[in-house]
Design a protein around this motif. Structure first.
Motif, mmCIF file in Angstrom:
data_model
loop_
_atom_site.group_PDB
_atom_site.id
_atom_site.type_symbol
_atom_site.label_atom_id
_atom_site.label_comp_id
_atom_site.label_asym_id
_atom_site.label_seq_id
_atom_site.Cartn_x
_atom_site.Cartn_y
_atom_site.Cartn_z
ATOM 1 N N LYS A 1 3.484 -0.188 13.350
ATOM 2 C CA LYS A 1 2.752 -1.351 13.829
ATOM 3 C C LYS A 1 1.809 -1.800 12.731
ATOM 4 O O LYS A 1 1.213 -0.981 12.030
ATOM 5 C CB LYS A 1 1.968 -1.016 15.095
ATOM 6 C CG LYS A 1 2.865 -0.813 16.286
ATOM 7 C CD LYS A 1 2.078 -0.657 17.544
ATOM 8 C CE LYS A 1 3.029 -0.549 18.729
ATOM 9 N NZ LYS A 1 2.297 -0.430 19.985
ATOM 10 N N ALA A 2 1.663 -3.114 12.593
ATOM 11 C CA ALA A 2 0.818 -3.675 11.542
ATOM 12 C C ALA A 2 0.033 -4.858 12.075
ATOM 13 O O ALA A 2 0.571 -5.673 12.823
ATOM 14 C CB ALA A 2 1.679 -4.126 10.356
ATOM 15 N N GLY A 3 -1.208 -4.940 11.675
ATOM 16 C CA GLY A 3 -2.006 -6.116 11.983
ATOM 17 C C GLY A 3 -1.569 -7.264 11.090
ATOM 18 O O GLY A 3 -1.389 -7.087 9.884
ATOM 19 N N ILE A 4 -1.366 -8.435 11.690
ATOM 20 C CA ILE A 4 -0.891 -9.579 10.901
ATOM 21 C C ILE A 4 -1.857 -10.755 10.948
ATOM 22 O O ILE A 4 -1.523 -11.852 10.526
ATOM 23 C CB ILE A 4 0.514 -10.030 11.353
ATOM 24 C CG1 ILE A 4 0.521 -10.412 12.832
ATOM 25 C CG2 ILE A 4 1.547 -8.958 11.038
ATOM 26 C CD1 ILE A 4 1.800 -11.080 13.302
ATOM 27 N N VAL B 1 6.393 -8.673 4.101
ATOM 28 C CA VAL B 1 4.969 -8.688 3.784
ATOM 29 C C VAL B 1 4.619 -7.402 3.053
ATOM 30 O O VAL B 1 5.342 -6.403 3.125
ATOM 31 C CB VAL B 1 4.095 -8.810 5.055
ATOM 32 C CG1 VAL B 1 4.311 -10.150 5.738
ATOM 33 C CG2 VAL B 1 4.342 -7.670 6.022
ATOM 34 N N LEU B 2 3.490 -7.440 2.354
ATOM 35 C CA LEU B 2 2.951 -6.227 1.760
ATOM 36 C C LEU B 2 2.043 -5.577 2.787
ATOM 37 O O LEU B 2 1.156 -6.224 3.345
ATOM 38 C CB LEU B 2 2.171 -6.549 0.485
ATOM 39 C CG LEU B 2 3.009 -7.067 -0.673
ATOM 40 C CD1 LEU B 2 2.117 -7.414 -1.863
ATOM 41 C CD2 LEU B 2 4.070 -6.048 -1.082
ATOM 42 N N LEU B 3 2.272 -4.294 3.051
ATOM 43 C CA LEU B 3 1.514 -3.543 4.045
ATOM 44 C C LEU B 3 0.546 -2.612 3.330
ATOM 45 O O LEU B 3 0.936 -1.825 2.459
ATOM 46 C CB LEU B 3 2.468 -2.727 4.918
ATOM 47 C CG LEU B 3 1.847 -1.921 6.041
ATOM 48 C CD1 LEU B 3 1.256 -2.860 7.097
ATOM 49 C CD2 LEU B 3 2.867 -0.990 6.657
ATOM 50 N N HIS B 4 -0.723 -2.703 3.704
ATOM 51 C CA HIS B 4 -1.760 -1.828 3.139
ATOM 52 C C HIS B 4 -2.690 -1.386 4.262
ATOM 53 O O HIS B 4 -3.253 -2.233 4.962
ATOM 54 C CB HIS B 4 -2.558 -2.565 2.050
ATOM 55 C CG HIS B 4 -3.734 -1.788 1.564
ATOM 56 N ND1 HIS B 4 -3.591 -0.652 0.802
ATOM 57 C CD2 HIS B 4 -5.058 -1.959 1.753
ATOM 58 C CE1 HIS B 4 -4.791 -0.173 0.523
ATOM 59 N NE2 HIS B 4 -5.696 -0.946 1.104
ATOM 60 N N LEU C 1 -2.657 0.417 -3.012
ATOM 61 C CA LEU C 1 -1.206 0.477 -3.004
ATOM 62 C C LEU C 1 -0.716 -0.172 -1.721
ATOM 63 O O LEU C 1 -1.209 0.128 -0.637
ATOM 64 C CB LEU C 1 -0.734 1.938 -3.056
ATOM 65 C CG LEU C 1 0.762 2.146 -2.986
ATOM 66 C CD1 LEU C 1 1.437 1.557 -4.213
ATOM 67 C CD2 LEU C 1 1.079 3.620 -2.874
ATOM 68 N N SER C 2 0.223 -1.077 -1.855
ATOM 69 C CA SER C 2 0.847 -1.689 -0.687
ATOM 70 C C SER C 2 2.353 -1.600 -0.865
ATOM 71 O O SER C 2 2.856 -1.501 -1.983
ATOM 72 C CB SER C 2 0.400 -3.143 -0.536
ATOM 73 O OG SER C 2 0.765 -3.900 -1.664
ATOM 74 N N ILE C 3 3.062 -1.614 0.254
ATOM 75 C CA ILE C 3 4.512 -1.514 0.200
ATOM 76 C C ILE C 3 5.133 -2.683 0.955
ATOM 77 O O ILE C 3 4.576 -3.159 1.935
ATOM 78 C CB ILE C 3 5.026 -0.182 0.781
ATOM 79 C CG1 ILE C 3 4.548 0.006 2.219
ATOM 80 C CG2 ILE C 3 4.610 0.993 -0.084
ATOM 81 C CD1 ILE C 3 5.179 1.163 2.933
#
Length: 75
Positions: free
Chosen positions: A27-30, A42-45, A3-5
Protein backbone atom coordinates in the motif's frame (compact mmCIF):
# COMPACT_ATOMS: atom_id res chain seq x y z
CA UNK A 1 20.63 9.95 0.54
CA UNK A 2 17.14 8.78 -0.39
CA UNK A 3 16.30 5.63 -2.26
CA UNK A 4 13.08 5.10 -4.17
CA UNK A 5 11.98 2.22 -6.35
CA UNK A 6 9.67 2.11 -9.37
CA UNK A 7 6.35 0.39 -8.71
CA UNK A 8 3.21 -0.08 -10.81
CA UNK A 9 -0.17 1.10 -9.57
CA UNK A 10 -2.59 -1.84 -9.44
CA UNK A 11 -5.60 -0.18 -7.78
CA UNK A 12 -6.55 3.17 -6.29
CA UNK A 13 -8.88 3.99 -3.42
CA UNK A 14 -8.95 7.59 -2.27
CA UNK A 15 -5.44 8.75 -1.41
CA UNK A 16 -4.03 5.23 -1.24
CA UNK A 17 -2.99 2.77 -3.92
CA UNK A 18 -1.95 -0.84 -4.09
CA UNK A 19 1.35 -0.96 -5.96
CA UNK A 20 3.42 -3.91 -7.17
CA UNK A 21 6.99 -4.84 -7.90
CA UNK A 22 8.17 -8.33 -8.87
CA UNK A 23 4.88 -9.90 -7.81
CA UNK A 24 4.83 -8.34 -4.33
CA UNK A 25 2.18 -5.76 -3.47
CA UNK A 26 2.25 -2.86 -1.03
CA UNK A 27 0.00 0.00 0.00
CA UNK A 28 1.25 3.47 -0.85
CA UNK A 29 0.10 6.98 -0.14
CA UNK A 30 -0.53 8.81 -3.41
CA UNK A 31 -1.73 12.20 -2.16
CA UNK A 32 1.53 13.89 -3.29
CA UNK A 33 0.81 13.30 -7.01
CA UNK A 34 -2.23 14.34 -9.04
CA UNK A 35 -3.96 12.46 -11.88
CA UNK A 36 -2.61 8.95 -11.30
CA UNK A 37 -4.33 5.96 -12.87
CA UNK A 38 -4.04 2.21 -12.77
CA UNK A 39 -1.01 1.07 -14.76
CA UNK A 40 1.06 4.19 -14.05
CA UNK A 41 4.55 3.80 -12.62
CA UNK A 42 5.65 5.87 -9.66
CA UNK A 43 8.72 6.11 -7.49
CA UNK A 44 7.97 4.73 -4.02
CA UNK A 45 9.85 6.07 -1.00
CA UNK A 46 8.99 5.31 2.63
CA UNK A 47 5.46 4.23 1.70
CA UNK A 48 4.66 7.26 -0.46
CA UNK A 49 4.56 7.76 -4.22
CA UNK A 50 6.84 10.75 -4.77
CA UNK A 51 7.02 11.06 -8.56
CA UNK A 52 5.33 9.64 -11.65
CA UNK A 53 7.73 8.12 -14.20
CA UNK A 54 7.42 6.69 -17.69
CA UNK A 55 7.07 2.98 -18.40
CA UNK A 56 10.44 3.07 -20.14
CA UNK A 57 12.21 4.71 -17.20
CA UNK A 58 10.63 2.19 -14.80
CA UNK A 59 11.75 -0.78 -16.93
CA UNK A 60 15.29 0.58 -17.26
CA UNK A 61 15.59 1.20 -13.52
CA UNK A 62 14.19 -2.22 -12.61
CA UNK A 63 16.67 -3.85 -15.01
CA UNK A 64 19.56 -2.02 -13.32
CA UNK A 65 18.34 -3.16 -9.90
CA UNK A 66 18.10 -6.74 -11.21
CA UNK A 67 21.67 -6.57 -12.52
CA UNK A 68 22.90 -5.21 -9.18
CA UNK A 69 21.21 -8.11 -7.36
CA UNK A 70 22.89 -10.60 -9.70
CA UNK A 71 26.32 -9.06 -9.00
CA UNK A 72 25.72 -9.22 -5.22
CA UNK A 73 24.85 -12.94 -5.46
CA UNK A 74 28.21 -13.62 -7.11
CA UNK A 75 30.20 -11.91 -4.33
Amino acid sequence: MCLSIPVRIESIEGSEAVVSINGATYKAGIHLIDNLKIGDYVLLHAGFAIQKISDEEARETLEIIKQMNNVNRKL
